[in-house]
Design a protein around this motif. Structure first.
Motif, PDB file in Angstrom:
ATOM      1  N   ASP A   1     -22.201   3.316  25.418  1.00  0.00           N
ATOM      2  CA  ASP A   1     -21.166   3.237  24.378  1.00  0.00           C
ATOM      3  C   ASP A   1     -21.027   4.603  23.723  1.00  0.00           C
ATOM      4  O   ASP A   1     -21.627   5.580  24.190  1.00  0.00           O
ATOM      5  CB  ASP A   1     -21.542   2.167  23.345  1.00  0.00           C
ATOM      6  N   GLY A   2     -20.282   4.654  22.627  1.00  0.00           N
ATOM      7  CA  GLY A   2     -20.053   5.935  21.972  1.00  0.00           C
ATOM      8  C   GLY A   2     -21.322   6.522  21.379  1.00  0.00           C
ATOM      9  O   GLY A   2     -21.598   7.719  21.499  1.00  0.00           O
ATOM     10  N   SER A   3     -22.111   5.675  20.714  1.00  0.00           N
ATOM     11  CA  SER A   3     -23.335   6.174  20.077  1.00  0.00           C
ATOM     12  C   SER A   3     -24.283   6.770  21.112  1.00  0.00           C
ATOM     13  O   SER A   3     -24.853   7.847  20.896  1.00  0.00           O
ATOM     14  CB  SER A   3     -24.052   5.043  19.339  1.00  0.00           C
TER      15      SER A   3
ATOM     16  N   HIS B   1     -20.528   9.677  14.059  1.00  0.00           N
ATOM     17  CA  HIS B   1     -20.814   9.813  15.488  1.00  0.00           C
ATOM     18  C   HIS B   1     -21.515   8.604  16.077  1.00  0.00           C
ATOM     19  O   HIS B   1     -21.948   8.648  17.217  1.00  0.00           O
ATOM     20  CB  HIS B   1     -21.630  11.090  15.730  1.00  0.00           C
TER      21      HIS B   1
ATOM     22  N   ASP C   1     -17.045  15.300  20.150  1.00  0.00           N
ATOM     23  CA  ASP C   1     -17.178  13.844  20.181  1.00  0.00           C
ATOM     24  C   ASP C   1     -15.760  13.258  20.229  1.00  0.00           C
ATOM     25  O   ASP C   1     -15.115  13.073  19.204  1.00  0.00           O
ATOM     26  CB  ASP C   1     -17.940  13.370  18.937  1.00  0.00           C
TER      27      ASP C   1
ATOM     28  N   LYS D   1     -15.182   4.212  24.073  1.00  0.00           N
ATOM     29  CA  LYS D   1     -14.030   3.454  23.558  1.00  0.00           C
ATOM     30  C   LYS D   1     -12.924   3.249  24.604  1.00  0.00           C
ATOM     31  O   LYS D   1     -13.017   2.332  25.399  1.00  0.00           O
ATOM     32  CB  LYS D   1     -13.488   4.089  22.280  1.00  0.00           C
TER      33      LYS D   1
HETATM   34  C1  LIG Z   1     -16.783   4.770  17.368  1.00  0.00           C
HETATM   35  C2  LIG Z   1     -17.297   6.124  17.426  1.00  0.00           C
HETATM   36  C3  LIG Z   1     -18.596   6.402  17.882  1.00  0.00           C
HETATM   37  C4  LIG Z   1     -19.564   5.293  18.224  1.00  0.00           C
HETATM   38  O1  LIG Z   1     -19.160   4.573  19.328  1.00  0.00           O
HETATM   39  P1  LIG Z   1     -19.776   3.103  19.561  1.00  0.00           P
HETATM   40  O2  LIG Z   1     -19.241   2.723  20.893  1.00  0.00           O
HETATM   41  O3  LIG Z   1     -19.255   2.268  18.461  1.00  0.00           O
HETATM   42  O4  LIG Z   1     -21.254   3.218  19.557  1.00  0.00           O
HETATM   43  C5  LIG Z   1     -18.987   7.704  17.986  1.00  0.00           C
HETATM   44  N1  LIG Z   1     -18.154   8.707  17.659  1.00  0.00           N
HETATM   45  C6  LIG Z   1     -16.897   8.488  17.224  1.00  0.00           C
HETATM   46  C7  LIG Z   1     -16.021   9.637  16.900  1.00  0.00           C
HETATM   47  C8  LIG Z   1     -16.428   7.190  17.073  1.00  0.00           C
HETATM   48  O5  LIG Z   1     -15.208   6.971  16.602  1.00  0.00           O
END
Ligand SMILES: *Cc1c(COP(=O)(O)O)cnc(C)c1O
Length: 666
Positions: free
Chosen positions: A347-349, A381, A476, A505
């Motif tokens: 995922d993003g994190s 982040h 990011d 995302k």
């Molecule tokens: C949402 C987001 C994250 C975290 O992503 P997750 O999938 O929710 O863990 C990290 N960085 C940015 C810029 C985000 O918008």
């Protein structure tokens, strides 16, 4: 409600539907009838012995026997899909409703909508009628795929025609669909329905004696939305949309003691969420910024289905697979120049964690310990510890503050004081350059901190400083990637090539969780050694999951094959004009509301006494908008729209209208 669909036109649907309606004592409904010579299907069903009072009126009858979209056009009419989506409520709700479709599943109702989409909206189980003659294996398997890929429940296949047991068995074996039975073609039925129909009903009862049980099972499994079908008792799933203490579910970012009951979403299509209680809600925030081309996009759904049946998962340390290899090639091709490797996570994190660890590990392998991460004020982040540390401190992180590492905070280059902020950043980077592993930024738009935006020139300047002072640059783009800000990646607008790029995302079009961290050759080489202790020690059980990678590839194909860039540009223009309509041409309205926009992200900052994430204003506004079927999730006193690219102008305008109305109340 039971839907009778055919693999094609002329496969015996009407005879089957009539016989089923007779056996169950149910209603018959043909919503769309193309061609009325020599008679309509409703008339044939009556001739086959279904009482006239149980044959419901068609919604559309067209004169020519053509595809509905064309038949309508030639009659100067149009099919109202929205109206068709709500079936009639016959007087006796205890009786089954048998609905016969027009022709095959992928027949167009309008230039945009296929008949199968209507099925998806109804959510009712389907009986597929197939002939037994040559060509039926192909037609039937394709029809079953079309249903499966959209998650439409199939009760089974009913064959009509001469006995071909081998064909019937082959279809059942290849598709896994249930064989419901076979109805012999009955000679003379069309010419003299009155005389032959007795025979028809007797033979139907014999062949489909098991059908009642199948329908009963379907009803108790909750198919057909708990409706009473085939005389089975009414079933409803227990209510799990309660406030929270009754449900075993713990939802994210939710104070269960104060939260409204959540929406119970059953299906979604385009930008619309369909709830259990029949609401159609506009997903104006792309389900937390992930949905790009619309929910349950058929192409992505089909790709996921195919891949799940082929290779679901293989550990990615010792194996590789085509979806990951191809996706990596595509991402590297699309990313800013210089990024040559793709590392996967969940995922993003985790994409950010991997990026931070790459930067720190890179310096470590070079024999230089650089323990400091630089980040922008107001950044977000992710929610894991490293990502939390890099992000701004606030109510989310308060409890964990003692466990977070210190970060060198650079001032946010707010457009009004950009030059000063950049000057200060340069000083800080210069002063601490020997200790800083990397600067991490959300390029152009800080999402969580309220859709705060800054200029491509400032982004370019920050990147330039990092180059000058030997600091790695991490972009990011978890939120900004995949077209959100107008260019494919936000870095493109500034001509910036980061050393590390974090993605998630939208990467799968919003269908599955996947993180990707792209790295330059230089970073990758930093871990390249005969010495195994210099490897990048990071990985997750599901790293590069083949199904998620395939979904991401399907997402990228949609960018190529649908006019996505045009949709993004058109939506951006629409936001611009709607913001103007709402606030006048000034960036700040007389009421003090400030507007900002970049690409398909539009935000309104509303002045209030208690700004910040926990501000009650946003929640009140969201509640009002939801009562008007627009799903928003303001960030404190900032209301924003970040809708799927497929949203129609009508949907976007409606969202603005509802926001406007809510502002008058607040
Ligand atoms: C949402 C987001 C994250 C975290 O992503 P997750 O999938 O929710 O863990 C990290 N960085 C940015 C810029 C985000 O918008």
């Amino acid at each position: 409600m039971i839907v009778i669909a055919g693999t094609d036109t002329g496969v015996g649907k009407t005879v089957f539907a009539a016989a089923l309606a007779r056996m169950l004592g149910g209603y018959y409904w043909k919503p769309v009838q193309s061609g009325r010579d020599p008679s309509t299907d409703s008339a044939r069903v009556r001739a086959l012995g279904v009482p006239a009072g149980r044959v419901l009126k068609e919604r559309h009858v067209f004169s020519r026997p053509l595809s509905p979209h064309r038949a309508a056009e030639l009659d100067g009419a149009a099919i109202d899909v929205e109206r068709l989506a709500s079936p009639p409520h016959p007087p006796d709700a205890a009786r089954a409703l048998i609905v016969e479709l027009a022709g095959g599943l992928l027949v167009p109702l309008t230039k945009e909508v296929l008949q199968v989409e209507l099925l998806k909206r109804w959510g009712a189980p389907v009986v597929l009628c197939a002939r037994t003659s040559l060509g039926t294996i192909n037609h039937t398997l394709l029809s079953i795929e079309a249903l499966k890929s959209r998650g439409i429940p199939l009760l089974g296949v009913a064959f009509v025609g001469k006995a071909m047991p081998d064909t019937e068995r082959t279809i059942a074996a290849l598709s896994g669909a249930r064989r419901l039975g076979r109805l012999d073609w009955i000679a003379g039925l069309e010419e003299d329905p009155g005389r032959s129909s007795k025979f028809l009903h007797a033979s139907f009862r014999k062949s489909f004696s098991g059908l009642r049980r199948v329908l009963g099972d379907a009803a108790s499994a909750g198919l057909g939305q708990g409706e009473k079908i085939g005389g089975a008792p009414r079933q409803s799933l227990s209510d799990f949309s309660g406030r929270g203490d009754q449900s075993p579910v713990w939802r994210p970012y939710t104070q269960h003691a104060a939260a409204e009951p959540p929406l119970l979403v059953e299906s979604a299509r385009g930008a619309t969420l369909y709830t259990r209680d029949g609401r159609e809600v506009f997903d104006a925030i792309s389900s937390w910024w992930v949905t790009l081309h619309g929910h349950s996009h058929p192409r992505i759904a089909a790709a996921i289905g195919r891949q799940a049946g082929l290779l679901d998962q293989a550990l990615f340390a010792d194996c590789t697979h085509e979806p990951a290899e191809r996706l990596s090639r595509e991402l590297v091709r699309l990313a800013p120049r210089g990024l040559s490797k793709a590392f996967y996570s969940d995922d993003g994190s985790t994409a950010v964690e991997a990026g931070l660890k790459m930067a720190i590990g890179y310096w470590h392998n070079k024999g230089r310990e650089r323990g400091l991460i630089a980040a922008l004020e107001g950044g977000y982040h992710g929610d894991t510890f490293g990502a939390m540390s890099a992000g701004e401190r606030g109510p989310f992180t308060k409890a964990y503050a003692p466990f977070l590492f210190d970060v060198l905070r650079l001032p946010f280059p707010e457009p009004s004081r950009e030059a000063r902020a950049l000057e200060r950043s340069e000083q800080l980077l210069k002063r601490h350059r020997d200790r800083i592993a990397a600067l991490i930024v959300e390029p152009l738009v800080q999402g969580v901190s309220g859709m705060r935006m800054y200029s491509p020139a400032a982004l370019k300047a920050l990147h330039g400083m990092c180059r000058r002072w030997g600091v790695l640059f991490i972009a990011d783009e978890v939120m900004t990637g995949f077209g959100r800000t107008g260019t494919f990646f936000a870095c493109e607008a500034a001509g910036v090539s980061p050393d590390i790029l974090c993605l998630s995302k939208g990467i799968t079009g919003g269908s599955l969780a996947l993180g990707a961290t792209l790295a330059s050759e230089e970073i990758f080489r930093g871990f390249w050694s005969k010495d195994r202790s210099r490897a990048f020690f990071h990985g997750h059980s599901y790293t590069a999951n083949p199904i998620a990678c395939r979904a991401a590839l399907a997402n990228l194909e949609i960018f190529k094959e649908e006019p996505v860039a045009m949709r993004i540009a058109a939506q951006a223009r629409l936001h611009e004009s709607e913001l103007k309509r709402l606030l006048g041409s000034r960036a700040r309205s007389p009421s003090g509301i400030r507007a900002r926009r970049m690409g398909t992200i539009a935000a309104l900052e509303i002045p209030c006494r208690e700004p910040g994430y926990l501000s009650g204003l946003g929640r009140r506004l969201a509640r009002f908008c939801l009562s008007r079927n627009v799903l928003l999730r303001p960030l404190g006193n900032v209301v924003y729209i970040m809708a799927p690219y497929c949203s129609t102008p009508k949907e976007i305008r409606h969202a603005y209208d509802v926001i406007e109305e809510s502002l008058k109340l607040s």
